[in-house]
Design an enzyme around this catalytic site. Structure first.
Site, mmCIF file in Angstrom:
data_model
loop_
_atom_site.group_PDB
_atom_site.id
_atom_site.type_symbol
_atom_site.label_atom_id
_atom_site.label_comp_id
_atom_site.label_asym_id
_atom_site.label_seq_id
_atom_site.Cartn_x
_atom_site.Cartn_y
_atom_site.Cartn_z
ATOM 1 N N ASP A 49 -51.314 -16.997 -20.459
ATOM 2 C CA ASP A 49 -51.965 -18.024 -19.649
ATOM 3 C C ASP A 49 -52.593 -19.052 -20.579
ATOM 4 O OD1 ASP A 49 -51.226 -16.807 -17.349
ATOM 5 O OD2 ASP A 49 -53.182 -15.947 -16.882
ATOM 6 N N ASP A 72 -45.373 -15.759 -5.568
ATOM 7 C CA ASP A 72 -46.505 -14.826 -5.457
ATOM 8 C C ASP A 72 -46.442 -14.232 -4.057
ATOM 9 O OD1 ASP A 72 -47.469 -15.496 -7.998
ATOM 10 O OD2 ASP A 72 -48.572 -17.212 -7.203
#
Lengths: 252, 195
Positions: free
Chosen positions: A11, A130
């Protein structure tokens, strides 16, 4: 034989890796290029750099980062996070990214997937989904980093994305992400069997056996994890030896 | 060493440039005919679609320039396919350096198309693979493949055995991406530069 892939996800915020990474033998674990190089040397098969910055400068920062990574990393890497247009993708590919992950923007505007596939080829378009299993037992698509629910099932969106020209599906189970209790084997297998493109399973990997499960029972083509690698709870070479010993095709 | 990368409307040129730079070589990326002809080694990369790429090359006369090069030439992925005689991808006549034809993988119900990922190469018969152990892993991304033929110098198995690499005289081609194939790819690129 085509190998099952192990992918590390980093990330990125303002050009730096986030999520308290703990490495002794890395000078600057906040430097995505250095950390990516460490993983490449350890035998990771691919890297995903997910930008979570929310500024107007984002596109340029991400493109600069892609270029720095491409200069150093000798394995394929995907860049994603807020990618919303053909132009966004063009800039990132021109700066050396091998694949681009699109998520919410693709769901809101499915024709984007077709445009990207036509313009750049399916091979570089990863549709990230997701998904969350609700009380009714069904898996639904969530948007904007898992904060916005939709009434569309994961299966129907995955099939649509594949038919529009997505090259791969990156499937993250929100129920499993961060639990270290294992990947979502049922929905991963459902999607992997329903589409003719590779499926990357994400969320829940906590032990080496979880990876074996997601490749065998989950029928995944690749498995992605972040913090278990960053915190060295599982080391890449040991994981790959373990999976090879379990009879899986793995690149050592 | 003077290495030229053919500049055309296909992607991934930057990655090839960087891979060469990691080997200490600074390539020139060009579509200038004279620069291509003068280079010690020429790399013909490519990610993209065959008919669009061939049209671009034909319009700029790069088709005849490339096929008549006399120094070592390495086609990568689409670049290798364009050096073949024909590609089923949009019914494209290619450069006919290699005799092999490029055809589409056919679904077999289990393997996914395109092939994406690391696969092994074997049955080497070219200096490109000098020093590599059999079954080395390389990174592939492709939906079309060159069938086995007289120019095959390495094979891979996906759905069926096919050409992982081709060679004829000074022309070399690899279906995989050496620039993305970790240390194995670096060795293959170095071997090419040493030819």
């Amino acid at each position: 034989m085509l190998a099952k892939r192990i992918i590390a996800c980093l990330d990125i915020k303002n050009g730096r890796t986030v999520k308290g990474i703990n490495f002794e033998n890395i000078r600057d674990a906040g430097d995505p290029v250095e950390l990516g190089g460490f993983y490449a040397a350890a035998g990771i098969d691919e890297l995903v750099f997910l930008d979570i910055t929310a500024t107007n400068e984002k596109r340029k920062t991400l493109a600069d980062l892609a270029k720095k990574i491409a200069a150093v990393i000798n394995i394929p890497f995907t860049v994603g996070g807020g990618v919303a247009s053909v132009e966004d993708v063009r800039v990132l590919l021109q700066n050396g990214a091998d694949k681009i992950a699109v998520n919410s923007a693709a769901f809101k505007n499915p024709s984007l997937v077709a445009s990207l596939a036509k313009e750049f080829g399916s091979q570089c378009i990863v549709v990230a989904i997701d998904t969350k299993q609700e009380a009714d037992g069904e898996w639904y698509v969530y948007l904007n980093g898992g904060t916005v629910p939709t009434s569309t099932t994961c299966l129907s969106w995955a099939k649509q994305a594949a038919s529009l020209g997505a090259g791969e599906i990156l499937l993250t189970s929100m129920n499993h992400d961060g639990t270290k209790a294992g990947f979502a084997l049922d929905i991963t297998a459902t999607i992997a069997k329903a589409v003719s493109i590779p499926v990357i399973a994400s969320g829940g990997g906590g032990t080496m056996a979880h990876f074996e499960d997601v490749f065998k029972a989950g029928a995944a083509d690749a498995a992605l994890a972040a913090s278990i690698f960053h915190f060295k709870e599982i080391e890449v070479p040991a994981l790959k030896s373990f999976l090879l010993n379990k009879g899986l095709p793995i690149r050592l | 060493m003077n290495v030229a990368i053919v500049k055309y409307n296909a992607g991934n040129i930057l990655s090839v440039t960087y891979a060469l730079e990691r080997l200490g070589v600074s390539p020139v990326v060009t579509d200038d005919i004279e620069l291509l002809q003068k280079a010690d080694h020429v790399i013909f990369p490519g990610v993209g679609e065959a008919s669009t790429a061939m049209r671009y090359l034909n319009e700029r006369n790069l088709d005849s320039v490339i096929k008549n090069l006399e120094q070592p030439v390495l086609g990568i992925c689409l670049g290798m396919q364009l050096l073949c005689s024909y590609s089923e991808e949009n019914d494209t006549t290619c450069l006919s350096v290699f005799d092999e034809r490029v055809v589409s993988f056919l679904p077999n119900g289990t393997d996914k198309i395109p092939q994406v990922g690391w696969n092994t190469i074997s049955n080497y018969s070219s200096d490109l693979f000098k020093g590599l152990t059999q079954n080395a892993y390389c990174y592939f991304v492709h939906g079309y493949y060159a069938a086995l033929g007289p120019d095959t110098v390495a094979t891979t198995n996906y759905i069926l055995p096919y050409s992982a690499a081709l060679q004829k005289n000074n022309f070399y081609g690899v279906q995989f991406h050496p620039e993305k194939s970790a240390t194995v790819g670096e060795k293959i690129l170095q071997n090419f530069l040493d030819i």
